[in-house]
Design a protein around this motif. Sequence first.
Motif, PDB file in Angstrom:
ATOM      1  N   LEU A  37       0.828  -1.212   0.000  1.00  5.18           N
ATOM      2  CA  LEU A  37       0.000   0.000   0.000  1.00  5.18           C
ATOM      3  C   LEU A  37       0.858   1.257   0.000  1.00  5.18           C
ATOM      4  O   LEU A  37       0.504   2.265  -0.622  1.00  5.18           O
ATOM      5  N   GLY A  38       1.996   1.213   0.672  1.00  4.91           N
ATOM      6  CA  GLY A  38       2.916   2.354   0.657  1.00  4.91           C
ATOM      7  C   GLY A  38       3.453   2.599  -0.750  1.00  4.91           C
ATOM      8  O   GLY A  38       3.557   3.753  -1.207  1.00  4.91           O
ATOM      9  N   ASN A  39       3.813   1.528  -1.447  1.00  5.32           N
ATOM     10  CA  ASN A  39       4.290   1.671  -2.826  1.00  5.32           C
ATOM     11  C   ASN A  39       3.201   2.215  -3.740  1.00  5.32           C
ATOM     12  O   ASN A  39       3.468   3.066  -4.597  1.00  5.32           O
ATOM     13  N   VAL A  40       1.971   1.721  -3.577  1.00  3.76           N
ATOM     14  CA  VAL A  40       0.847   2.207  -4.384  1.00  3.76           C
ATOM     15  C   VAL A  40       0.619   3.686  -4.123  1.00  3.76           C
ATOM     16  O   VAL A  40       0.403   4.481  -5.049  1.00  3.76           O
ATOM     17  N   LYS A  41       0.674   4.073  -2.852  1.00  6.92           N
ATOM     18  CA  LYS A  41       0.480   5.485  -2.499  1.00  6.92           C
ATOM     19  C   LYS A  41       1.562   6.346  -3.143  1.00  6.92           C
ATOM     20  O   LYS A  41       1.273   7.424  -3.673  1.00  6.92           O
ATOM     21  N   GLU A  42       2.798   5.877  -3.149  1.00  6.11           N
ATOM     22  CA  GLU A  42       3.902   6.620  -3.742  1.00  6.11           C
ATOM     23  C   GLU A  42       3.711   6.778  -5.257  1.00  6.11           C
ATOM     24  O   GLU A  42       3.905   7.870  -5.805  1.00  6.11           O
ATOM     25  N   VAL A  43       3.291   5.697  -5.920  1.00 16.03           N
ATOM     26  CA  VAL A  43       3.047   5.763  -7.368  1.00 16.03           C
ATOM     27  C   VAL A  43       1.911   6.728  -7.667  1.00 16.03           C
ATOM     28  O   VAL A  43       1.985   7.540  -8.596  1.00 16.03           O
ATOM     29  N   LEU A  44       0.843   6.671  -6.870  1.00 15.63           N
ATOM     30  CA  LEU A  44      -0.285   7.581  -7.073  1.00 15.63           C
ATOM     31  C   LEU A  44       0.133   9.036  -6.866  1.00 15.63           C
ATOM     32  O   LEU A  44      -0.278   9.918  -7.618  1.00 15.63           O
ATOM     33  N   GLU A  45       0.939   9.304  -5.838  1.00 15.74           N
ATOM     34  CA  GLU A  45       1.380  10.675  -5.577  1.00 15.74           C
ATOM     35  C   GLU A  45       2.280  11.187  -6.698  1.00 15.74           C
ATOM     36  O   GLU A  45       2.175  12.343  -7.103  1.00 15.74           O
ATOM     37  N   ASN A  46       3.154  10.326  -7.220  1.00 14.74           N
ATOM     38  CA  ASN A  46       4.060  10.736  -8.293  1.00 14.74           C
ATOM     39  C   ASN A  46       3.345  10.954  -9.627  1.00 14.74           C
ATOM     40  O   ASN A  46       3.801  11.739 -10.450  1.00 14.74           O
ATOM     41  N   ASN A  47       2.232  10.270  -9.850  1.00 18.00           N
ATOM     42  CA  ASN A  47       1.547  10.314 -11.143  1.00 18.00           C
ATOM     43  C   ASN A  47       0.157  10.915 -11.058  1.00 18.00           C
ATOM     44  O   ASN A  47      -0.660  10.708 -11.947  1.00 18.00           O
ATOM     45  N   ILE A  51      -2.598  11.009 -14.126  1.00 20.25           N
ATOM     46  CA  ILE A  51      -3.849  10.269 -13.945  1.00 20.25           C
ATOM     47  C   ILE A  51      -5.042  11.202 -14.088  1.00 20.25           C
ATOM     48  O   ILE A  51      -6.038  10.873 -14.749  1.00 20.25           O
ATOM     49  N   ASP A  52      -4.953  12.400 -13.491  1.00 21.79           N
ATOM     50  CA  ASP A  52      -6.046  13.371 -13.610  1.00 21.79           C
ATOM     51  C   ASP A  52      -6.254  13.786 -15.064  1.00 21.79           C
ATOM     52  O   ASP A  52      -7.391  13.888 -15.541  1.00 21.79           O
ATOM     53  N   THR A  53      -5.171  14.023 -15.785  1.00 16.34           N
ATOM     54  CA  THR A  53      -5.275  14.419 -17.196  1.00 16.34           C
ATOM     55  C   THR A  53      -5.913  13.307 -18.016  1.00 16.34           C
ATOM     56  O   THR A  53      -6.788  13.564 -18.851  1.00 16.34           O
ATOM     57  N   THR A  54      -5.501  12.090 -17.775  1.00 19.56           N
ATOM     58  CA  THR A  54      -6.061  10.951 -18.510  1.00 19.56           C
ATOM     59  C   THR A  54      -7.544  10.797 -18.224  1.00 19.56           C
ATOM     60  O   THR A  54      -8.344  10.576 -19.140  1.00 19.56           O
TER      61      THR A  54
END
Length: 157
Positions: A37-47, A51-54
């Motif tokens: 979950l920490g890795n997922v959170k990091e990927v979401l924060e970085n992208n 993701i919003d643009t897409t």
Amino acid sequence: MTANLTINDLFTLILFLIGIGVGIVLILVLMKINKILGNVKEVLENNTKSIDTTIKHLPDISYNINEITRETKNTLTTLQPEINTLLSNVNSISGKVSNITESVEDATAKVHDTFDTVTNSIVDTAYSFQYSTKSITDYLNTIKEIIEVIKNIILKK
């Protein structure tokens, strides 16, 4: 000092040890899930921006896909009669090419037969010249006959 151990006490001890093992495995699983979950959170924060643009472009992409599908369907519907006509024309052309090929083969056979006949006549005449001692008028008559044979063969074909 004597201690009596009953079967009930033994089962309780085994269940207690199993409970401790399950608790340890559960703690290890929860630690792995927390790490993921920490890795997922990091990927979401970085992208987040990407993701919003897409997500904002998804309705436009969906609309474009629908338009492309609609245009493709209309084009195929419009072209279907022309494709059927084209296939019919290709079949007709194929038949005509076959007929032309047969005609060329027939003409070639006729030319071959004519050359064979002319060649045989010339050979016969040559043998005739070789083996006979005729006068010049006989030779002229033979040439005249050869010309007549060639003329008749050409007129027949």
